[in-house]
Design an enzyme around this catalytic site. Structure first.
Site, PDB file in Angstrom:
ATOM      1  N   GLU A   6       5.178  -1.207  13.749  1.00  0.00           N
ATOM      2  CA  GLU A   6       6.061  -0.338  14.518  1.00  0.00           C
ATOM      3  C   GLU A   6       5.343   0.998  14.621  1.00  0.00           C
ATOM      4  OE1 GLU A   6       8.849   2.828  14.324  1.00  0.00           O
ATOM      5  OE2 GLU A   6       9.744   1.439  12.891  1.00  0.00           O
ATOM      6  N   CYS A  39      11.636   7.530  14.037  1.00  0.00           N
ATOM      7  CA  CYS A  39      10.935   6.757  15.062  1.00  0.00           C
ATOM      8  C   CYS A  39      11.793   6.565  16.297  1.00  0.00           C
ATOM      9  CB  CYS A  39      10.488   5.411  14.499  1.00  0.00           C
ATOM     10  SG  CYS A  39      11.659   4.638  13.392  1.00  0.00           S
ATOM     11  N   LYS A  87       0.869  -1.184   0.000  1.00  0.00           N
ATOM     12  CA  LYS A  87       0.000   0.000   0.000  1.00  0.00           C
ATOM     13  C   LYS A  87       0.902   1.228   0.000  1.00  0.00           C
ATOM     14  CE  LYS A  87      -3.065   3.221   1.108  1.00  0.00           C
ATOM     15  NZ  LYS A  87      -2.170   4.395   1.223  1.00  0.00           N
ATOM     16  N   ALA A  88       0.908   1.965  -1.120  1.00  0.00           N
ATOM     17  CA  ALA A  88       1.776   3.132  -1.248  1.00  0.00           C
ATOM     18  C   ALA A  88       1.338   4.240  -0.304  1.00  0.00           C
ATOM     19  CB  ALA A  88       1.755   3.642  -2.688  1.00  0.00           C
ATOM     20  N   HIS A  89       2.310   4.911   0.304  1.00  0.00           N
ATOM     21  CA  HIS A  89       1.997   6.035   1.194  1.00  0.00           C
ATOM     22  C   HIS A  89       1.603   7.240   0.354  1.00  0.00           C
ATOM     23  CE1 HIS A  89       2.395   9.165   4.232  1.00  0.00           C
ATOM     24  NE2 HIS A  89       2.295   8.198   5.129  1.00  0.00           N
ATOM     25  N   GLU A 136       4.182  10.072  21.777  1.00  0.00           N
ATOM     26  CA  GLU A 136       5.204  10.566  20.874  1.00  0.00           C
ATOM     27  C   GLU A 136       4.729  11.852  20.195  1.00  0.00           C
ATOM     28  OE1 GLU A 136       7.749   8.596  17.227  1.00  0.00           O
ATOM     29  OE2 GLU A 136       5.610   8.169  17.355  1.00  0.00           O
ATOM     30  N   SER A 194       1.629   5.401  12.739  1.00  0.00           N
ATOM     31  CA  SER A 194       1.104   5.921  14.004  1.00  0.00           C
ATOM     32  C   SER A 194       0.542   4.810  14.880  1.00  0.00           C
ATOM     33  CB  SER A 194       0.003   6.941  13.728  1.00  0.00           C
ATOM     34  OG  SER A 194      -1.134   6.300  13.161  1.00  0.00           O
TER      35      SER A 194
END
Length: 527
Positions: free
Chosen positions: A264, A301, A185-187, A391, A241
């Site tokens: 992650e 990250c 799945k492309a960002h 975060e 996220s």
């Protein structure tokens, strides 16, 4: 660089059933780039998964050497992506060319590293317990075990690493090495980059004669749920996220056949500054720590989001110097407008939170991120305040001062799971505070001494993972050769004819592997 079509990649071809409604954006100006990308339809998601599933049996049964050739061909194709490609990535992400060139090398290097793993063969985990027909009171049958790929894997691209954690990134490399075709799945933040890299993977597949469907890629919003819920998908890799990772985990767990999600997600990566280090080099620590916090606009990250020390005059001096360094940082352009909005909201929450004091940084405004430094009362952490565990993805960090060693211990015990923890100390500190290590071992995947966590080496020993919410499964890593384990499962063969066994388990050991034979490691043939 080939023409960017913006079509979905399915079964070795291109597909454009939906609308060309997606636009990539110049990260620095916010202006839409000229190319358009096609929103994947539900039918195309299904076709992509079916193509991957259809390629699985053939691809899984290729020899490790053949799959290694494929990974090396991908690496070669990525290395050949030239200056025009680098310029495209820079335009979509606002990252400097030197960073992208380095990341391109890391991405191809990951592929070559997994090719080495395949040729070495230890990832197969071959174990053999020979038959014991004379054993009393019952004989033992011949049992042999090794590991195979789980099936088609869905991978979601990360925003902050457009190459190394995206289309041909670590999750894709590990899955392909394990024998698992990928649906990627492309960002939305770097679709042109993804198109170029996916084209490189397809060229490599064609050059090396891989089955159609070994790699597929889809664009668009709303495709994550049908992808994860498709019955042919057997595992998911995700970097992003906490909310996104939790949503995928929920979808995967609610399937008729639940599957693992290796996500992650969130980490504040505490840095513990110890007394002797502060007494001898507070200025150096402050300078280096500030540089780590603001590196790449804090979009790592492993960005150090929490700094903890014990109250002392040296700690106060360190804090003064850290304020100076953080206050003098220039604003930086973030990867995309969404990231800047999220960062601004996180800064606003800290500014308005009781018990949190703003120490340094210009007011957050405009189109760039301003570095920020905060100090929080330790009671917030000890009482479980959620804000200190969240975060803030950007160039900011929070300092906490413990009254004494006992309170320092309480603070570390109060932390949630993290990717990293860092100890800054002199030799005497490290001996005196060795009691911290068992606590940190329970909390993190990587413990650093006198370094900074922004930088993840791709190698055999690296662990880029940790207890929840750093990742959804603390038993794995998304960087390093151990990452392949996430996409493998064991199969046992009982009383199986030797000539029909997988090569790794045959008596002759044609691959020359190290195998556990009757409890002893050996690479010798079995008589």
């Amino acid at each position: 660089m080939p023409t960017i079509l913006g079509h979905n990649f399915i079964g070795g071809g291109r597909s454009a059933e939906g609308q060309a409604s997606l636009k990539s954006v110049d990260a620095s100006t916010g202006e839409a780039l000229p190319m358009a990308f096609y929103q994947a339809t539900e039918s195309e998601v299904n076709q992509a998964v079916q193509a991957a599933d259809g390629a699985f049996l053939e691809y899984r049964q290729l020899s490790p050497a053949r799959r290694a050739e494929f990974l090396e061909a991908i690496a070669d194709e990525i290395d050949q992506l030239g200056d025009d490609f680098v310029a495209t990535v820079c335009q979509e992400t606002a990252l400097p060319a030197a960073r992208i060139q380095g990341e391109r090398g890391r991405t191809s290097g990951q592929m070559r590293l997994f090719a080495k793993v395949l040729r070495r063969g230890d990832y197969l985990g071959a174990r053999i317990d020979l038959a014991l027909p004379e054993r009393k009171p019952l004989p033992r049958v011949d049992l042999r075990q090794y590991r195979i790929g789980v099936g088609a894997v869905a991978v979601f691209g990360a925003s902050n690493f457009p190459l190394a954690f995206s289309t041909a990134g670590g999750d894709t490399a590990a899955a392909l090495a394990a024998g698992c075709p990928v649906v990627f799945k492309a960002h939305s933040g770097h679709m042109a980059t993804a198109d170029c890299v996916a084209s490189a993977i397809v060229r490599a597949a064609e050059r090396t004669g891989m089955p159609k469907g070994v790699f597929n890629m889809i664009f668009g919003a709303g495709v994550g749920e049908p992808l994860v819920k498709h019955p042919a998908i057997q595992a998911v890799g995700f970097t992003g996220s906490l909310s996104g990772g939790n949503a995928l985990c929920k979808m995967a767990a609610e399937r008729p056949q639940p599957i693992p999600v290796f996500a992650e997600m969130s980490s504040i990566n505490p840095v513990v500054v110890l007394p002797e280090a502060l007494a001898s080099r507070a200025g150096t620590v402050a300078k280096d720590l500030a540089a780590s916090v603001v590196m790449g606009a804090g979009q790592f990250c492993t960005n150090p989001g929490l700094v903890i020390g014990v109250r002392s005059s040296a700690f106060s001096e360190f804090l003064t110097q850290l304020q100076e360094h953080m206050g003098s940082q220039a604003p930086q352009t973030m990867l995309n407008a969404g990231g800047l909005r999220s960062y601004s909201k996180g800064v606003e929450h800290l500014l308005s939170h009781p018990g949190v004091t703003h120490l340094a940084g210009q007011a957050q405004a405009g189109q760039q991120a301003q570095a920020q430094l905060f100090k929080a009362d330790i009671s917030l952490l000890l009482e479980g305040d959620e804000l200190l565990q969240e975060e803030v993805f950007g160039p900011t960090t929070i300092v906490i001062e413990a009254a004494d060693d006992a309170q320092l211990k309480q603070a570390l015990l109060a932390l949630r799971g993290q990717l990293t923890a860092t100890l800054i100390g002199e030799p005497g500190d490290l001996v005196k505070y060795q009691w911290l290590v068992p606590i940190l071992e329970q909390k993190v995947g990587r413990i650093l001494v006198n370094g900074y966590p922004t930088g993840v080496e791709v190698c055999e020993a690296m662990v880029h993972g940790g207890p929840y919410p750093a990742t959804s499964d603390a038993r794995g890593t998304s960087v390093g050769t151990l990452a392949i384990d996430r996409f493998l499962r064991p199969v046992c063969y009982q009383n199986y004819p030797d000539a029909l066994l997988p090569e790794a388990l045959r008596n002759a050991n044609p691959l020359g592997l190290q195998r556990l034979v009757n409890g002893e490691w050996s690479n010798q043939p079995i008589d």
